[in-house]
Design a protein around this motif. Structure first.
Motif, PDB file in Angstrom:
ATOM      1  N   VAL A 289      -3.939   7.664   3.780  1.00 15.59           N
ATOM      2  CA  VAL A 289      -5.276   7.417   3.236  1.00 15.59           C
ATOM      3  C   VAL A 289      -6.263   8.365   3.926  1.00 15.59           C
TER       4      VAL A 289
ATOM      5  N   GLU B 105     -16.250   6.924  -5.730  1.00 16.37           N
ATOM      6  CA  GLU B 105     -14.922   7.508  -5.513  1.00 16.37           C
ATOM      7  C   GLU B 105     -14.363   8.091  -6.824  1.00 16.37           C
TER       8      GLU B 105
ATOM      9  N   MET C 177       0.661   4.145  -2.704  1.00 17.37           N
ATOM     10  CA  MET C 177       0.449   5.557  -2.377  1.00 17.37           C
ATOM     11  C   MET C 177       1.540   6.409  -3.037  1.00 17.37           C
TER      12      MET C 177
ATOM     13  N   LYS D 149      -7.451  13.187  -3.188  1.00 15.40           N
ATOM     14  CA  LYS D 149      -7.815  12.490  -1.958  1.00 15.40           C
ATOM     15  C   LYS D 149      -7.793  10.985  -2.219  1.00 15.40           C
ATOM     16  N   THR D 150      -7.397  10.219  -1.216  1.00 15.43           N
ATOM     17  CA  THR D 150      -7.297   8.771  -1.397  1.00 15.43           C
ATOM     18  C   THR D 150      -8.224   8.042  -0.425  1.00 15.43           C
TER      19      THR D 150
ATOM     20  N   ASN E  50       0.819  -1.214   0.000  1.00 10.17           N
ATOM     21  CA  ASN E  50       0.000   0.000   0.000  1.00 10.17           C
ATOM     22  C   ASN E  50       0.852   1.263   0.000  1.00 10.17           C
TER      23      ASN E  50
ATOM     24  N   MET F 225     -11.459  10.852  -6.591  1.00  6.02           N
ATOM     25  CA  MET F 225     -10.569  10.288  -5.578  1.00  6.02           C
ATOM     26  C   MET F 225      -9.722   9.170  -6.185  1.00  6.02           C
ATOM     27  N   GLN F 226      -8.624   8.863  -5.495  1.00  6.44           N
ATOM     28  CA  GLN F 226      -7.751   7.765  -5.896  1.00  6.44           C
ATOM     29  C   GLN F 226      -7.956   6.616  -4.922  1.00  6.44           C
ATOM     30  N   GLU F 227      -8.074   5.402  -5.412  1.00  6.91           N
ATOM     31  CA  GLU F 227      -8.199   4.250  -4.538  1.00  6.91           C
ATOM     32  C   GLU F 227      -6.833   3.629  -4.268  1.00  6.91           C
ATOM     33  N   ILE F 228      -6.587   3.336  -2.996  1.00 10.25           N
ATOM     34  CA  ILE F 228      -5.432   2.501  -2.632  1.00 10.25           C
ATOM     35  C   ILE F 228      -5.992   1.087  -2.463  1.00 10.25           C
TER      36      ILE F 228
ATOM     37  N   ARG G 257       0.776   6.887  -6.687  1.00  7.50           N
ATOM     38  CA  ARG G 257      -0.287   7.856  -6.941  1.00  7.50           C
ATOM     39  C   ARG G 257       0.209   9.284  -6.711  1.00  7.50           C
ATOM     40  N   HIS G 258       1.040   9.465  -5.677  1.00  5.96           N
ATOM     41  CA  HIS G 258       1.600  10.802  -5.445  1.00  5.96           C
ATOM     42  C   HIS G 258       2.438  11.271  -6.633  1.00  5.96           C
TER      43      HIS G 258
END
Lengths: 304, 304, 304
Positions: free
Chosen positions: B103, B68, A66, B47-48, A62, B73-76, A69-70
């Motif tokens: 998150v 989402e 993350m 936002k995640t 995860n 939004m971004q999913e983790i 995505r950043h």
């Protein structure tokens, strides 16, 4: 279009801290902290990455996701259990497939130590090691370094104790090695059966060194079910080798507690200490995202 | 950076409709319908969110995921079966880990009723309940309310029958409770062995009330294999308690059929009625996306 | 809002090459190559897709996922093992659910040949067939065509040998059929027990035709465990029917090797030949992304 082309510039794999110079390591630590400050732009819009986890993970997977995505990367989801690996496809052929369909980087966790040797020799995209069995876990080591450097501003002369299941920990060996290279004094505290002489550490009793340590780095008891049962009860381990509520009071001013997690509560550390003011356990996880951004940035050739 | 900071404003969890005022509920219903009209902007770029489903799901999980994406939004991705939960990590530590890596919100379905009590007390990010075992399923209740309100423009005086396996349904109890609070007349129809007196409903025969009901809300037979086999055949259940092709003809003008799905075809409802003009089964799913956008918007503090 | 509306224009499913005209097929091949050249824009920002793989896959799933990202589509992750399919929900109800929540296209791999018949009749969103059991695998066929056309600029008069397990291969039948329609001369080479007369090919010995073939199209030995064990050893198969290091030397100038992968190394083809200069195995995978972009573009009504 030709997958057999010769590389003009070397692919920047990230498989072990041992192969990086201290200069490179320091540069990655500083870059991680610049990402944390929001000082570096997300450069990789349109770049894709696949995360191949052949062993279970929450934090590492995860955290990489993350970081991706950043950096505005796109993930191509890879699910080991439904992939053609189940039809007997080799790891190399699987990775070469992902390279062929245009994936720009691979994050891999695999149970086999050194699984990456064939890959780094033949692939034209970077392999980022998310843990190789009993081998190394270099992204964890990097985030540990980031956390220590953020706290103390140096490694020189710091007293670090690595405590617990040294023989089964892929974090212990790489941390011990890189921390010594960076100038820290590193000792080990562990039950005799989990001691590993080949790491070249001096073995100490935790109570003897507790008051002098800047960093107490706890290790997860990995195989408690089939190993610990025979040797210690959880309570006995906690009392003798764990960080108890009583011991934390005797720590040096400014000293911190680290643990790679997941934590066995009340084994390596009292459950009530996990969010103690000395504990950097959750801040380590936070730093893990920035450390992995730095790893991805280096692999994809981003400028600093 | 300090994960132990005190919250300055309360985290807007969404765990039960019982804890929301009627005003808040009405506001979320209206907001859902504004999302459906395309009247509200997607505010949450960057936002995640992580969706932790410890029980199987198609509708709820995919519906939250669609919501989402509509909100940018971004999913983790979180996969229970390959997470450290399998190494014995607690739910709290898992959630705290996700908070630590940044998150912004957690959607959780978990088999334990009230699993969220420890979480809402200690986490600094919102928990959105996707179903807690035999407890509640508040996002389903909200989408049911949206669907009814969209149809009738009010709840006041509506006749609603909740039909089927009341005792095992997490939807039945919260819907009965909130619909009564909103002014509807709610009765229950169920086999004696699936009746639950504690819900405070009057028990009716379906055929006696069919002609007066505005909403026939069918429940899924949850445990048909190990429970129903002893009591009813599928055919016997369908004939006695199901919505048959014959019964639908006797429904009141303008009355609608609802079901949370997945449907057991020809058990709770004749297969041929699932897409009947009275059926709101697929429109409910569509509304579920907008209801969940509203839940996310409230949790993340978006303005309306 | 009404899910029962009549379609005004037909939904462009993609389930079999047999139902497409040669004109349509040629247009998709050319479009695939234009995507490869970067000549076509990614039109589908905000469009969503779900990939439902009821059978294992690396290449097809990840390749569709890469194509979706190149087109700026959003994926709604669908995991068969944690979906309501495990509660007995039908494939149709599952797909209708995804349609209801707003998914714009479905990619489906399913073990049942012709699983899509009910779906294409009733759904209002396109079904893209990622393989239907022993039926067809039309996106693989299309990428094979793209690869051949890219190499030779025509199909007319090309000599193609399809070699191996013809009877269990879902690629063999559709490739044989479409290649003949496009003007190629197609023969088959296979063990007698894996020969399928109904494909209407002439059966040849590989060594007799090797020097004349422009394309050697190898098939995966699908069921080696329970079938091959009784008939051949791996070595015996490789020697008699496989592409050996010795045979590759006797291939015609300019001829190429194809294989849908995953490859059984040293069974269908010598491991050392997989990245041979004649091999198009990894380039096929690369082309698969562009072929699937073309499939998605057609389904979603993008202009060319």
């Amino acid at each position: 279009m030709n997958t057999m082309q010769t590389n003009v510039k070397p692919v920047k794999h990230f498989v072990s801290l041992d192969t990086l110079s201290l200069e490179e390591i320091m540069s990655m630590i500083e870059e991680s902290l610049r990402y944390k400050q929001g000082d570096l732009p997300p450069l990789f819009d349109g770049k894709t990455v696949a995360n191949l986890f052949f062993e279970n993970s929450t934090r590492t997977k995860n955290s990489f996701q993350m970081a991706e995505r950043h950096l505005n990367m796109q993930e191509i989801p890879f699910d080991v259990t439904t992939s053609s690996v189940t039809k007997g496809e080799t790891l190399y052929d699987t990775c070469k497939t992902l390279e062929a369909i245009g994936v720009d980087a691979l994050v891999i966790r695999h149970p086999e130590a050194g699984y990456y040797h064939e890959l780094v020799e033949k692939l034209n995209i970077p392999v980022l090691n998310g843990g190789d069995g009993s081998g190394e876990h270099p992204s964890q080591s990097l985030l540990d370094l980031v956390t220590i450097f953020e706290e103390f501003g140096t490694f020189q002369g710091l007293n670090v104790a690595i405590c617990g299941d040294l023989v089964h920990s892929r974090v212990a060996r790489s941390n011990a090695s890189v921390l010594k290279r960076l100038g820290a004094n590193v000792v080990g505290c562990s039950p005799a059966s989990w001691w590993d002489d080949s790491m070249g550490l001096e073995r100490k009793e935790l109570d003897d060194i507790l008051g002098e340590c800047d960093v107490i780095m706890l290790l997860r008891v990995q195989h408690e079910r089939h190993i610990m049962g025979d040797v210690f009860s959880k309570e006995a381990y906690h009392t003798q080798f764990g960080l108890t509520v009583e011991r934390v009071e005797r720590m040096k001013a400014g000293a911190i507690i680290m643990h790679p997690a997941p934590v066995n509560r009340d084994v390596e550390i009292a459950g009530s200490l996990i969010e103690h003011e000395r504990s950097r356990i959750f801040p380590q996880m936070k730093n893990g995202v920035y450390a992995r951004m730095s790893i991805l940035n280096r692999a994809l050739g981003g400028q600093q």
